[in-house]
Design an enzyme around this catalytic site. Structure first.
Site: not given
Ligand code: PMP
Length: 306
Positions: A158
């Site tokens: 991320k």
């Molecule tokens: N994909 C992307 C590109 C994201 O930014 C997120 C948000 N963090 C998610 C998927 C979903 O991840 P999570 O369930 O951990 O928030």
């Protein structure tokens, strides 16, 4: 609900919200050299409960490792700081944003000359796409912007800079009157939403793209796997062609911000009967029962801030 709280934790201390500033020539501002998380705290009968805190911090430190920017502060310390931050700001429900970033040093592409700095902020936050979105669903458009190819940007991490792509997807959807954009991977298979993972339901089976479809491995996505197992719904991680969305019985997006949001129209094609689907609703129910304290936290997802 307001985009403000009293204190932000910045490089070792709690500072006033207004004073949480960095130098304009900090590396991260110019080159996106940061890794971050989005975490949520829910009010469980009045007590703030942070959702899957350890898992988010694990992913943060994995992202940092991938981007060669492991901070001095330990994961365990950052977990404690995050809990403290909720208390300091007297928050009940919150969105929590930790960020590890390259600060002020040298403005060259070699980032190693810039210090690794850390901050955590938290503020009061409601639903991301609105309460209506959770109940009635949203519309989405397949983006003309693909997710990055596997040998370009590390989608498992991320990283702040990765979010240029997500913004392009979101901007295109917004400007064309859709609620959200869905990106395909560089091979043309379904990847994910601008900030959410994607699931489809077909004949009672849940399908979601695997990590080799340029997705961020979402923590909400993993929570769906856990709940589906309990509910006896089969889940398959499978490469999905675009047209599988159009003929799905149900489609939904998952994410910390979006939670579990039904998608009822894609490229102006109605999905299923155009309403939130039965399996989607079952998963929402199971999810929100835990997050509201209605049902026991049997998967150990919540860190109560007492
Ligand atoms: N994909 C992307 C590109 C994201 O930014 C997120 C948000 N963090 C998610 C998927 C979903 O991840 P999570 O369930 O951990 O928030």
């Amino acid at each position: 609900m307001s985009f403000k709280a009293d204190k932000i934790w910045l490089n070792g201390e709690f500072v006033n919200w207004e004073d949480a500033k960095i130098h304009i020539l900090s590396h991260v501002v110019h080159y996106g050299s940061g890794v971050f998380e989005g975490i949520r705290a829910y009010s469980v009968k009045g007590i703030p409960a942070i959702f899957r805190l350890k898992d988010h911090m694990d992913r943060l430190y994995d992202s940092a490792r991938i981007f060669r920017m492991e901070p001095d502060i330990s994961k365990e310390e950052l977990i404690e700081i995050t809990i403290e931050l909720i208390k300091v700001n007297k928050l009940k429900e919150a969105y929590i944003r930790p960020l590890i970033y390259r600060g002020y040093g040298m403005l060259g592409l070699n980032p190693f000359k810039c210090p690794i700095e850390v901050m955590v902020a938290a503020w009061d936050w409601g639903t991301y796409l609105g309460q209506d979105a959770l109940e009635k669903g949203i519309s989405a458009k397949i983006s003309s912007w693909n997710r990055a190819a596997p040998n370009t940007f590390p989608s498992m991490a991320k990283i702040s800079g990765n979010y240029v792509n997500s913004q392009l997807v979101k901007i295109e959807a917004y400007e064309n009157g859709y609620d959200e954009g869905i990106a395909l991977d560089s091979y043309g298979f379904v990847s994910e939403g601008s900030g959410e993972n994607l699931f489809i339901v077909r004949h009672g089976v849940l399908f979601t793209p695997p990590t080799n479809s340029s997705i961020l491995p979402g923590i909400t996505r993993h929570s769906i796997f856990v709940m589906a197992r309990e509910l006896g719904i089969p889940v398959k991680q499978h490469v999905l062609p675009r047209e599988s969305l159009y003929v799905a019985d149900e489609v939904f997006l998952t994410g910390t911000a979006a939670e579990i949001t039904p998608v009822t129209k894609i490229d102006n094609i109605t999905i299923g009967n155009g309403k939130a689907g039965e399996i989607t609703k079952k998963l929402q129910q199971c999810f929100f029962d835990i997050l509201s304290g209605e049902k026991e936290d049997r998967f150990g997802w919540l860190t109560l801030v007492k």
